[in-house]
Design a protein around this motif. Sequence first.
Motif, PDB file in Angstrom:
ATOM      1  N   GLY B 140      -9.957   3.539  11.976  1.00  9.06           N
ATOM      2  CA  GLY B 140     -10.307   4.174  10.588  1.00  9.06           C
ATOM      3  C   GLY B 140     -11.156   3.352  10.185  1.00  9.06           C
ATOM      4  O   GLY B 140     -11.049   2.047  10.240  1.00  9.06           O
ATOM      5  N   GLN B 141     -12.171   3.859   9.458  1.00 10.07           N
ATOM      6  CA  GLN B 141     -13.183   3.003   8.556  1.00 10.07           C
ATOM      7  C   GLN B 141     -12.758   2.338   7.463  1.00 10.07           C
ATOM      8  O   GLN B 141     -11.825   3.011   6.647  1.00 10.07           O
ATOM      9  CB  GLN B 141     -14.594   4.093   8.138  1.00 10.07           C
ATOM     10  CG  GLN B 141     -15.341   4.677   9.219  1.00 10.07           C
ATOM     11  CD  GLN B 141     -16.344   3.349   9.818  1.00 10.07           C
ATOM     12  OE1 GLN B 141     -16.672   2.424   9.271  1.00 10.07           O
ATOM     13  NE2 GLN B 141     -16.481   3.470  11.127  1.00 10.07           N
ATOM     14  N   SER B 142     -12.917   1.122   7.224  1.00 11.66           N
ATOM     15  CA  SER B 142     -12.450   0.437   6.267  1.00 11.66           C
ATOM     16  C   SER B 142     -13.547  -0.259   5.088  1.00 11.66           C
ATOM     17  O   SER B 142     -13.069  -0.877   4.349  1.00 11.66           O
ATOM     18  CB  SER B 142     -11.437  -0.836   6.794  1.00 11.66           C
ATOM     19  OG  SER B 142     -12.250  -1.795   7.434  1.00 11.66           O
ATOM     20  N   GLY B 143     -14.750   0.427   5.331  1.00  9.72           N
ATOM     21  CA  GLY B 143     -15.928  -0.286   4.712  1.00  9.72           C
ATOM     22  C   GLY B 143     -16.886   0.751   4.304  1.00  9.72           C
ATOM     23  O   GLY B 143     -18.030   0.566   4.176  1.00  9.72           O
ATOM     24  N   GLY B 158      -9.120   3.539   6.911  1.00 12.19           N
ATOM     25  CA  GLY B 158      -8.242   2.798   7.622  1.00 12.19           C
ATOM     26  C   GLY B 158      -7.995   1.340   7.046  1.00 12.19           C
ATOM     27  O   GLY B 158      -8.736   1.112   5.790  1.00 12.19           O
ATOM     28  N   SER B 159      -7.211   0.649   7.589  1.00 15.67           N
ATOM     29  CA  SER B 159      -6.859  -0.718   6.905  1.00 15.67           C
ATOM     30  C   SER B 159      -7.588  -1.783   7.236  1.00 15.67           C
ATOM     31  O   SER B 159      -7.632  -2.737   6.850  1.00 15.67           O
ATOM     32  CB  SER B 159      -5.409  -1.011   7.100  1.00 15.67           C
ATOM     33  OG  SER B 159      -5.216  -1.386   8.707  1.00 15.67           O
ATOM     34  N   ASN B 188       1.989  -5.309   7.613  1.00 11.59           N
ATOM     35  CA  ASN B 188       0.571  -5.309   7.732  1.00 11.59           C
ATOM     36  C   ASN B 188      -0.234  -6.626   7.626  1.00 11.59           C
ATOM     37  O   ASN B 188       0.277  -7.634   6.921  1.00 11.59           O
ATOM     38  CB  ASN B 188       0.151  -4.632   6.541  1.00 11.59           C
ATOM     39  CG  ASN B 188       0.472  -3.126   6.268  1.00 11.59           C
ATOM     40  OD1 ASN B 188       0.163  -2.692   7.308  1.00 11.59           O
ATOM     41  ND2 ASN B 188       1.084  -2.580   5.545  1.00 11.59           N
ATOM     42  N   THR B 189      -1.439  -6.659   8.365  1.00 11.20           N
ATOM     43  CA  THR B 189      -2.053  -8.091   8.610  1.00 11.20           C
ATOM     44  C   THR B 189      -3.227  -8.031   7.726  1.00 11.20           C
ATOM     45  O   THR B 189      -3.658  -7.022   7.292  1.00 11.20           O
ATOM     46  CB  THR B 189      -2.173  -8.367  10.203  1.00 11.20           C
ATOM     47  OG1 THR B 189      -2.950  -7.064  10.358  1.00 11.20           O
ATOM     48  CG2 THR B 189      -0.958  -8.286  10.781  1.00 11.20           C
ATOM     49  N   THR B 190      -4.114  -9.088   7.906  1.00 13.37           N
ATOM     50  CA  THR B 190      -5.168  -9.140   6.774  1.00 13.37           C
ATOM     51  C   THR B 190      -6.447  -9.100   7.547  1.00 13.37           C
ATOM     52  O   THR B 190      -6.629  -9.175   9.048  1.00 13.37           O
ATOM     53  CB  THR B 190      -5.177 -10.730   6.439  1.00 13.37           C
ATOM     54  OG1 THR B 190      -4.145 -11.261   5.900  1.00 13.37           O
ATOM     55  CG2 THR B 190      -6.235 -10.882   5.525  1.00 13.37           C
ATOM     56  N   ALA B 191      -7.342  -8.224   7.045  1.00 11.68           N
ATOM     57  CA  ALA B 191      -8.586  -7.857   7.560  1.00 11.68           C
ATOM     58  C   ALA B 191      -9.609  -8.206   6.122  1.00 11.68           C
ATOM     59  O   ALA B 191      -9.435  -7.472   5.274  1.00 11.68           O
ATOM     60  CB  ALA B 191      -8.735  -6.560   8.174  1.00 11.68           C
ATOM     61  N   LYS B 193     -10.164 -10.566   4.360  1.00  9.18           N
ATOM     62  CA  LYS B 193      -9.433 -11.290   3.281  1.00  9.18           C
ATOM     63  C   LYS B 193      -8.598 -10.367   2.443  1.00  9.18           C
ATOM     64  O   LYS B 193      -8.037 -10.907   1.331  1.00  9.18           O
ATOM     65  CB  LYS B 193     -10.325 -11.962   2.451  1.00  9.18           C
ATOM     66  CG  LYS B 193     -11.247 -13.252   3.028  1.00  9.18           C
ATOM     67  CD  LYS B 193     -12.150 -13.851   2.415  1.00  9.18           C
ATOM     68  CE  LYS B 193     -12.511 -15.214   2.968  1.00  9.18           C
ATOM     69  NZ  LYS B 193     -13.420 -15.116   4.375  1.00  9.18           N
ATOM     70  N   PHE B 194      -8.246  -9.114   2.818  1.00  4.82           N
ATOM     71  CA  PHE B 194      -7.490  -8.250   2.301  1.00  4.82           C
ATOM     72  C   PHE B 194      -6.123  -7.853   3.304  1.00  4.82           C
ATOM     73  O   PHE B 194      -6.238  -7.471   4.410  1.00  4.82           O
ATOM     74  CB  PHE B 194      -8.191  -7.079   1.756  1.00  4.82           C
ATOM     75  CG  PHE B 194      -7.480  -6.057   0.936  1.00  4.82           C
ATOM     76  CD1 PHE B 194      -6.444  -5.117   1.367  1.00  4.82           C
ATOM     77  CD2 PHE B 194      -7.497  -6.480  -0.543  1.00  4.82           C
ATOM     78  CE1 PHE B 194      -5.864  -4.354   0.544  1.00  4.82           C
ATOM     79  CE2 PHE B 194      -6.716  -5.523  -1.315  1.00  4.82           C
ATOM     80  CZ  PHE B 194      -5.849  -4.358  -0.896  1.00  4.82           C
ATOM     81  N   GLU B 195      -4.825  -7.827   2.676  1.00  6.93           N
ATOM     82  CA  GLU B 195      -3.915  -7.485   3.289  1.00  6.93           C
ATOM     83  C   GLU B 195      -3.000  -6.371   2.659  1.00  6.93           C
ATOM     84  O   GLU B 195      -2.556  -6.828   1.482  1.00  6.93           O
ATOM     85  CB  GLU B 195      -2.982  -8.620   3.513  1.00  6.93           C
ATOM     86  CG  GLU B 195      -1.722  -8.460   4.152  1.00  6.93           C
ATOM     87  CD  GLU B 195      -0.757  -9.929   4.510  1.00  6.93           C
ATOM     88  OE1 GLU B 195      -1.765 -10.641   4.659  1.00  6.93           O
ATOM     89  OE2 GLU B 195       0.399  -9.662   4.265  1.00  6.93           O
ATOM     90  N   PHE B 196      -3.037  -5.314   3.151  1.00  6.34           N
ATOM     91  CA  PHE B 196      -1.858  -4.097   2.439  1.00  6.34           C
ATOM     92  C   PHE B 196      -0.574  -4.735   2.541  1.00  6.34           C
ATOM     93  O   PHE B 196      -0.240  -5.457   3.571  1.00  6.34           O
ATOM     94  CB  PHE B 196      -1.966  -2.956   3.256  1.00  6.34           C
ATOM     95  CG  PHE B 196      -3.302  -2.068   3.005  1.00  6.34           C
ATOM     96  CD1 PHE B 196      -4.435  -2.048   3.723  1.00  6.34           C
ATOM     97  CD2 PHE B 196      -3.335  -1.312   1.725  1.00  6.34           C
ATOM     98  CE1 PHE B 196      -5.334  -1.531   3.227  1.00  6.34           C
ATOM     99  CE2 PHE B 196      -4.500  -0.608   1.456  1.00  6.34           C
ATOM    100  CZ  PHE B 196      -5.627  -0.652   2.141  1.00  6.34           C
ATOM    101  N   GLY B 197       0.455  -4.371   1.743  1.00  4.09           N
ATOM    102  CA  GLY B 197       1.795  -4.815   1.707  1.00  4.09           C
ATOM    103  C   GLY B 197       2.370  -4.103   2.851  1.00  4.09           C
ATOM    104  O   GLY B 197       2.172  -3.204   3.302  1.00  4.09           O
ATOM    105  N   ASP B 198       3.551  -4.992   3.201  1.00  2.00           N
ATOM    106  CA  ASP B 198       4.348  -4.600   4.399  1.00  2.00           C
ATOM    107  C   ASP B 198       4.960  -3.211   3.833  1.00  2.00           C
ATOM    108  O   ASP B 198       5.317  -2.952   2.553  1.00  2.00           O
ATOM    109  CB  ASP B 198       5.432  -5.490   4.659  1.00  2.00           C
ATOM    110  CG  ASP B 198       4.768  -6.728   5.372  1.00  2.00           C
ATOM    111  OD1 ASP B 198       5.460  -7.608   5.543  1.00  2.00           O
ATOM    112  OD2 ASP B 198       3.558  -6.781   5.692  1.00  2.00           O
ATOM    113  N   VAL B 199       5.496  -2.414   4.593  1.00  2.00           N
ATOM    114  CA  VAL B 199       5.818  -1.099   4.347  1.00  2.00           C
ATOM    115  C   VAL B 199       7.405  -0.787   4.907  1.00  2.00           C
ATOM    116  O   VAL B 199       7.349  -0.725   6.332  1.00  2.00           O
ATOM    117  CB  VAL B 199       5.110   0.152   4.449  1.00  2.00           C
ATOM    118  CG1 VAL B 199       5.789   1.468   4.166  1.00  2.00           C
ATOM    119  CG2 VAL B 199       3.558  -0.145   3.901  1.00  2.00           C
TER     120      VAL B 199
END
Lengths: 181, 299
Positions: B140-143, B158-159, B188-191, B193-199
Amino acid sequence: MRVALGMLIVALGFTSLAPNSWAEIEGIQLQVDGLSCPFCALGLDKRLKQRAGLEGIQVHLKQGVTEAALPTGLGLDVGKVQRAVQEAGFTLRGIKLTVIGKISREGDHMTVTSRHDGTTFLLFDAEHQDTEAGSTLSQVVRQRLEHARQTNRLVKLSGSVHEHAGLPAGLMVETLEGADE
Amino acid sequence: MRVATVVMAASLVWAIPAPAWAVAINSDVGLTPAKDQWIVRSQLRYTKKSDDPTAQDRELEIFTMPQTVVYGLTEKSSVILTIPFLSKELDATTDGIRTSRGDAGLGDLLLLGKHRLYTRDYPSATSRFSVVAGTDLPTGQSGDADARGKLPRDLQLGSGSADPLVGTAYTWQSLDDEWDVSLTYQLNTTANKFEFGDVLTYTVAYQRRVWPFNLPERGLYAQWNVVLEANGQWEQQAKSHGSRVDNTGGHLLFLSPGFQVATKHFVVETSIQLPVLQNLNGNQVEPDFALVASVRATF
């Protein structure tokens, strides 16, 4: 032409007197555990057809029983049926079927050979402990089957089937018809 | 236009026939096919969030159409692929002006493997326990951006990162009723320099046959079930450039009554998710409800 017609009528007459008047039924009943919803059935139906070659699959959900039939000329492979049920994700608890065939003796064992496809089953009964040593059948059942063997008549046997490694499948006799006529 | 495009693309997927297995409506990890069997579930989900603690009076609407395909590798192992189509729209008031921003398209694919560790079959009943593991893929697009610039993270489809997931699923099923319990954890991992929280998500679902009231002795039958699920989600705070982001993360719990019709070839089901616990960090918009409808089929 009249002779041929007469011979045909006689042949049909003999046919109607013998136990061949039984319908050609060799119904198979599979007792399958784990079947607990309507579309559990589709996966089982598919595997039984593809893996074991069975047809006419009818699942009876409340009873936990699946009925099936063998195509003409195809023998029952107990191992393939077990594998098909396993691949469908269920547990095969037992197979019951009805066999129409003739009785033979192989050593100490009585056998029945299906007239449908020539499959042979070793015969047992639930009370075989009440017998002479080495026998798998009670005295009464053995005598009836021996009579059928000696008179070369067709019998109809129903019972549970189990696999034997390297030997014909075993049939635990529950009902027996046609042996005493 | 973008929303219409998404709906049209998704309707083409609806045309593909498919078979199904009756499990929790709001979980994918319970789906289990036989060897060489396919299960497809086409789902439509609408989520409304409008309880905004700020003066912006934000309203968020999310349409999701996850298409899930399951294939039985063996009688115990299967692969699960979920392809989500999303549409997100956020209305907010800024400086007295009501504006709308959004995005629509393909989200992050989810690819899972499932293996059944335990089975105990009874006459007309079964008890099963499985483990799942996999990852979502940054499809998914993230930008994405609009006329006002880059869209906020929550509006992106997307993330931007591949995020591994593990979980378990347990099912007890009889002709009368069924329990499903599942638990998943997504790291969740970093992309960028941003990382969504684990779920952490958990589901406890119960369904009860209401028709036929008395089962026929022979044959198969269509079955109507009422369903009640508890769907929970705990999310860790997100991180940006290594620092925790306020207004992210929290704990949500939904009670989800539903209804299901199951036949030999398909299942049709619907559910409404109602929040009973909302403990979100900061000034996040809280969910009002979610509506779910899906069809599953097998072949």
